[in-house]
Every structure is written in C-alpha cells, then in structure tokens.
Design an enzyme around this catalytic site. Structure first.
Site, PDB file in Angstrom:
ATOM      1  CE  LYS A 154      -2.119  -1.763   3.589  1.00  0.00           C
ATOM      2  NZ  LYS A 154      -1.714  -3.179   3.459  1.00  0.00           N
ATOM      3  NE  ARG A 231       7.700  -1.769  12.490  1.00  0.00           N
ATOM      4  CZ  ARG A 231       6.756  -0.881  12.199  1.00  0.00           C
ATOM      5  NH1 ARG A 231       7.079   0.258  11.590  1.00  0.00           N
ATOM      6  NH2 ARG A 231       5.494  -1.109  12.522  1.00  0.00           N
ATOM      7  CG  ASP A 255       9.790   8.058  10.500  1.00  0.00           C
ATOM      8  OD1 ASP A 255       9.915   9.092  11.200  1.00  0.00           O
ATOM      9  OD2 ASP A 255       8.782   7.327  10.555  1.00  0.00           O
ATOM     10  CD  GLU A 260      11.734   2.717  16.092  1.00  0.00           C
ATOM     11  OE1 GLU A 260      12.224   3.069  15.001  1.00  0.00           O
ATOM     12  OE2 GLU A 260      10.510   2.710  16.316  1.00  0.00           O
ATOM     13  CG  HIS A 292       8.247   4.888  14.301  1.00  0.00           C
ATOM     14  ND1 HIS A 292       8.737   3.623  14.479  1.00  0.00           N
ATOM     15  CD2 HIS A 292       7.153   4.740  13.516  1.00  0.00           C
ATOM     16  CE1 HIS A 292       7.976   2.752  13.852  1.00  0.00           C
ATOM     17  NE2 HIS A 292       7.001   3.410  13.252  1.00  0.00           N
ATOM     18  CD  GLN A 293       7.751  13.940  12.530  1.00  0.00           C
ATOM     19  OE1 GLN A 293       8.913  13.950  12.908  1.00  0.00           O
ATOM     20  NE2 GLN A 293       7.217  14.966  11.902  1.00  0.00           N
TER      21      GLN A 293
HETATM   22  P1  NAI Z   1       1.893  -3.853   2.883  1.00  0.00           P
HETATM   23  O1  NAI Z   1       1.707  -5.135   3.596  1.00  0.00           O
HETATM   24  O2  NAI Z   1       0.754  -3.250   2.137  1.00  0.00           O
HETATM   25  O3  NAI Z   1       3.120  -3.969   1.863  1.00  0.00           O
HETATM   26  C1  NAI Z   1       4.329  -4.592   2.183  1.00  0.00           C
HETATM   27  C2  NAI Z   1       4.934  -5.085   0.885  1.00  0.00           C
HETATM   28  O4  NAI Z   1       6.234  -5.611   1.163  1.00  0.00           O
HETATM   29  C3  NAI Z   1       4.114  -6.222   0.233  1.00  0.00           C
HETATM   30  O5  NAI Z   1       3.876  -5.929  -1.131  1.00  0.00           O
HETATM   31  C4  NAI Z   1       5.025  -7.432   0.386  1.00  0.00           C
HETATM   32  O6  NAI Z   1       4.880  -8.350  -0.692  1.00  0.00           O
HETATM   33  C5  NAI Z   1       6.384  -6.766   0.374  1.00  0.00           C
HETATM   34  N1  NAI Z   1       7.446  -7.628   0.858  1.00  0.00           N
HETATM   35  C6  NAI Z   1       7.356  -8.694   1.687  1.00  0.00           C
HETATM   36  N2  NAI Z   1       8.563  -9.258   1.832  1.00  0.00           N
HETATM   37  C7  NAI Z   1       9.424  -8.528   1.077  1.00  0.00           C
HETATM   38  C8  NAI Z   1      10.806  -8.628   0.794  1.00  0.00           C
HETATM   39  N3  NAI Z   1      11.555  -9.610   1.308  1.00  0.00           N
HETATM   40  N4  NAI Z   1      11.353  -7.708  -0.012  1.00  0.00           N
HETATM   41  C9  NAI Z   1      10.613  -6.728  -0.557  1.00  0.00           C
HETATM   42  N5  NAI Z   1       9.300  -6.588  -0.349  1.00  0.00           N
HETATM   43  C10 NAI Z   1       8.713  -7.481   0.467  1.00  0.00           C
HETATM   44  O7  NAI Z   1       2.455  -2.847   3.994  1.00  0.00           O
HETATM   45  P2  NAI Z   1       2.412  -1.260   3.974  1.00  0.00           P
HETATM   46  O8  NAI Z   1       1.140  -0.771   4.599  1.00  0.00           O
HETATM   47  O9  NAI Z   1       2.793  -0.762   2.644  1.00  0.00           O
HETATM   48  O10 NAI Z   1       3.570  -0.935   5.038  1.00  0.00           O
HETATM   49  C11 NAI Z   1       4.930  -1.221   4.746  1.00  0.00           C
HETATM   50  C12 NAI Z   1       5.719  -1.079   6.035  1.00  0.00           C
HETATM   51  O11 NAI Z   1       5.714   0.292   6.447  1.00  0.00           O
HETATM   52  C13 NAI Z   1       5.127  -1.820   7.254  1.00  0.00           C
HETATM   53  O12 NAI Z   1       5.552  -3.163   7.284  1.00  0.00           O
HETATM   54  C14 NAI Z   1       5.677  -1.043   8.413  1.00  0.00           C
HETATM   55  O13 NAI Z   1       6.886  -1.652   8.838  1.00  0.00           O
HETATM   56  C15 NAI Z   1       6.002   0.330   7.815  1.00  0.00           C
HETATM   57  N6  NAI Z   1       5.206   1.394   8.443  1.00  0.00           N
HETATM   58  C16 NAI Z   1       5.873   2.443   9.024  1.00  0.00           C
HETATM   59  C17 NAI Z   1       5.176   3.492   9.613  1.00  0.00           C
HETATM   60  C18 NAI Z   1       5.887   4.682  10.201  1.00  0.00           C
HETATM   61  O14 NAI Z   1       5.255   5.487  10.899  1.00  0.00           O
HETATM   62  N7  NAI Z   1       7.171   4.863   9.965  1.00  0.00           N
HETATM   63  C19 NAI Z   1       3.719   3.476   9.664  1.00  0.00           C
HETATM   64  C20 NAI Z   1       3.106   2.361   8.961  1.00  0.00           C
HETATM   65  C21 NAI Z   1       3.842   1.351   8.394  1.00  0.00           C
END
Ligand code: NAI
Length: 345
Positions: A154, A231, A255, A260, A292-293
């Site tokens: 997403k 992360r 971020d 952290e 982490h903002q």
């Molecule tokens: P999502 O689940 O929609 O997308 C994650 C994508 O990563 C998927 O398409 C998946 O196939 C792919 N993936 C899985 N294993 C992989 C690999 N080995 N190499 C490359 N891609 C791989 O998750 P979304 O919503 O896009 O979030 C992504 C990440 O963002 C979360 O896992 C979370 O860690 C981080 N996040 C950080 C925030 C922040 O405030 N800094 C807030 C929300 C999410």
C-alpha cells in the site's frame, strides 16, 4: 463495556481513542509505560490490551496475559514484528490496523527525500541565524533520477505514484509483484546497482532483516540516498555508518532505527544519549532522523482509533471473528488473512 489496557500512551493518542471508544462501549485504561514482562500485570482486570510498535509482546508476556484472562492483543499499528503471533496462536487473538493512512507514510518518505536532496534542514537552521549564504547547499534534481522501491504494498505504491509526479524513473523489488500496477520489477541486486535513491517499504521479518548491509551497500552507486520509513532493522546501522563515512552513501533519511525502542517517542534532550551509533548518525550533515513520525497525521490518528475500536468490538461481538486478525492457523499470516472467513482459532 470492554476494558482495554492501553500501553505506551502519548498525549496525541488520547483525543481520537476517547472519541471512538466512548461512542462504541470501549473503555481505555491509559498507561504511559510500555508493555513488557515488568508491566504486563497492569492489564489485570482488563479484557484486552492495546499496544504500539515498541511494546514487547514476546512469549513470556503472552503467557502472562493469557493467565490474566486477557483475550485480545489489539495493535494500533500496521507492522506487527514486535508480537510473537505464532506463540499467541490458540491463546490470544491478535488484530492490527492494516492501513490507516498509507499517504501519511509515503508523503513523509518524500518529505525526507526532498529535505535531504535540497538541504532544507541546513537552510532552515542557517536562515534562522540570518545566515543567507548558499555555500554547501547544492542539491540535485529528482527529475530523471532512478528511485528503487523495496516493497510495493500500500505505502510503496503510493510512494511510487508520488515519485512518478516528480518525473523519476521507478524500479522496484517485491517477491509478490503488484499485477497491473505498471511497475518495472527488477532483482534486488539490479535495484541496488541502478538506483540513485532507495526507499524501503517492506515489512520487517526474517527474510528482510538487514536488507541493507555491507554486501548490499557495496553493490550500490556512489552517492546513493537511502530512505527508511519502514522498520529500523531493515538496515544494518553499522554498515550504513561505514557507508556514509566512506562517502559511498550520499545521504540517509531515517524515520526508524533498529535500536529505537528505548529512545524514540520520548524527550531525551536533557540527557546524555548512550547510543553511540545513533549519536554518530545524527552528527552527520547528510543524515536526517525523525523519530518514527511518518504515521503522525490527523487523518491517520483518527483512522487508527476508529479501526482499533472496530477491531476490538468485532472480536468481542462476533465470537472472535475480525477482518483484521493476524491469523497464524496456516503458518502464513498474510496468506491466511486473505483466504480466511472465520476466526483464527
Ligand atoms: P503492505 O503489507 O501493504 O506492503 C508490504 C509489501 O512488502 C508487500 O507488497 C510485500 O509483498 C512486500 N514484501 C514482503 N517481503 C518482502 C521482501 N523480502 N522484499 C521486498 N518486499 C517485500 O504494507 P504497507 O502498509 O505498505 O507498510 C509497509 C511497512 O511500512 C510496514 O511493514 C511497516 O513496517 C512500515 N510502516 C511504518 C510506519 C511509520 O510510521 N514509519 C507506519 C506504517 C507502516
């Protein structure tokens, strides 16, 4: 009324959780402390716990929650790497907020990238001191540059759309490519070799731990900019620091940070920071750290509270079934989640 122990409460959490909680019969017991083995008993008497990214929900904590009669772990985040979902299987249901504002995170990644490549962080400090010199502020155009996006879920896809608007060439790596999204997928090695900027948008798991390490950095272009809003442990921080010191890495926008948990989200301005790696990173002119903002927008906070309250109500009202359950039944959380039509156990 469902009683929920709300760990790691921050002032910005309360307004939206109070609003949605009261409207739906969910009472939150706000605790400033993080959930860990020492604080788990504070949940006594509650039906569920609500946790965030730096709460520790390991096997011991899960066992104690189970003994206390807690039925549900409600994550108010998308990522769930801090929860031992496998261990929780059969004991406590685990729900998360899969999407609350992917725009918030994608836009923050772009904000960091622009700040870095146009030296806005330097300019801001200079003009506040009436220093109007431009020396050392030369940036580069994003237009025409290659961005390598790791993870096209997403957030990654929204980030790609933003980058398209800037006229960047986009390449991506994801083991599960998004069909029909018009994205050029390449191998991870090709992505490392071709990208001017690399942005991480994949989850942290055993397969992605230290994706950016010494070997990966060796394959990258000199001057590459690395952006991490996913992360911290996706990057080996020591390797990153070496890459910056050797001038291989042109800039880093972070971020998130692998250590952290005991540092971010708190005001530590009056203290000596024990973490030498983070101190060294922050001292670099080409490193930008936000704590982490990326998720922190009004829209995201409202959506997080609404979905969390809906998840909790759904679990207690529908005999444990919730769309956003992280189900471990088949051993593959994501696959299971998409195929399932019943509660996990
Ligand atoms: P999502 O689940 O929609 O997308 C994650 C994508 O990563 C998927 O398409 C998946 O196939 C792919 N993936 C899985 N294993 C992989 C690999 N080995 N190499 C490359 N891609 C791989 O998750 P979304 O919503 O896009 O979030 C992504 C990440 O963002 C979360 O896992 C979370 O860690 C981080 N996040 C950080 C925030 C922040 O405030 N800094 C807030 C929300 C999410």
């Amino acid at each position: 009324m469902i009683n929920v122990a709300f760990y790691d409460t921050k002032p910005y959490d309360k307004p939206s959780f109070e609003r949605y909680g009261e409207a739906h019969g969910v009472h939150f017991k706000y605790l400033e402390t993080k959930l860990c083995e020492d604080t788990v008993d504070l949940a006594k008497g509650c039906d569920a716990v609500c946790v965030f990214v730096n709460d520790t929900v390991n096997a011991n904590v899960i066992d104690r929650l189970y003994e206390l009669g807690i039925k549900l772990i409600a994550l108010r985040s998308a990522g769930y790497n801090n929860v031992d979902v496998k261990h929780a299987f059969g004991k406590l249901h685990v729900v998360h907020v899969p999407a609350y504002s992917p725009y918030a995170v994608a836009e923050h990644a772009m904000a960091l990238m622009l700040t870095s490549v146009r030296r806005i962080h330097k300019a801001y400090n200079r003009t506040r001191e009436f220093n109007f010199s431009l020396n050392g502020l030369t940036g580069f155009d994003l237009h025409g540059k290659t961005i390598g996006v790791i993870g096209t879920g997403k957030i990654g896809r929204i980030f790609i759309d933003i980058c398209r608007g800037f006229g960047m060439k986009i390449i991506a790596y994801d083991p599960y490519p998004a069909d029909g999204a018009g994205i050029e997928y390449v191998s991870l090695d090709e992505l490392f070799a071709q990208s001017d900027v690399i942005s991480l948008h994949c989850p942290l798991n055993d397969g992605t731990f230290h994706t950016i390490n010494t070997d990966a950095i060796a394959k990258m272009k000199k001057g590459v900019v690395i952006v991490n809003t996913s992360r911290g442990a996706l990057i080996d921080t020591e390797a990153l620091l070496d890459g910056i010191k050797s001038r291989k890495i042109g800039a880093a926008c972070l971020d998130v940070y692998e250590e952290e948990a005991d540092i971010f989200f708190e005001d530590r301005s009056g203290h000596i920071l024990d973490d030498d790696l983070l101190s060294r990173l922050i001292s670099m002119p080409n490193v930008i750290v936000t704590s982490h903002q990326a998720f922190l927008t009004e829209e995201a906070l409202g959506n997080i509270a609404e979905t969390t309250v809906t998840n909790i109500r759904s679990c207690f009202d529908n005999d444990g079934y919730c769309d956003n359950e992280l189900c471990y039944r088949c051993g593959n959380i994501e696959k299971c989640k998409s195929n399932r039509k019943a509660k996990c156990f």
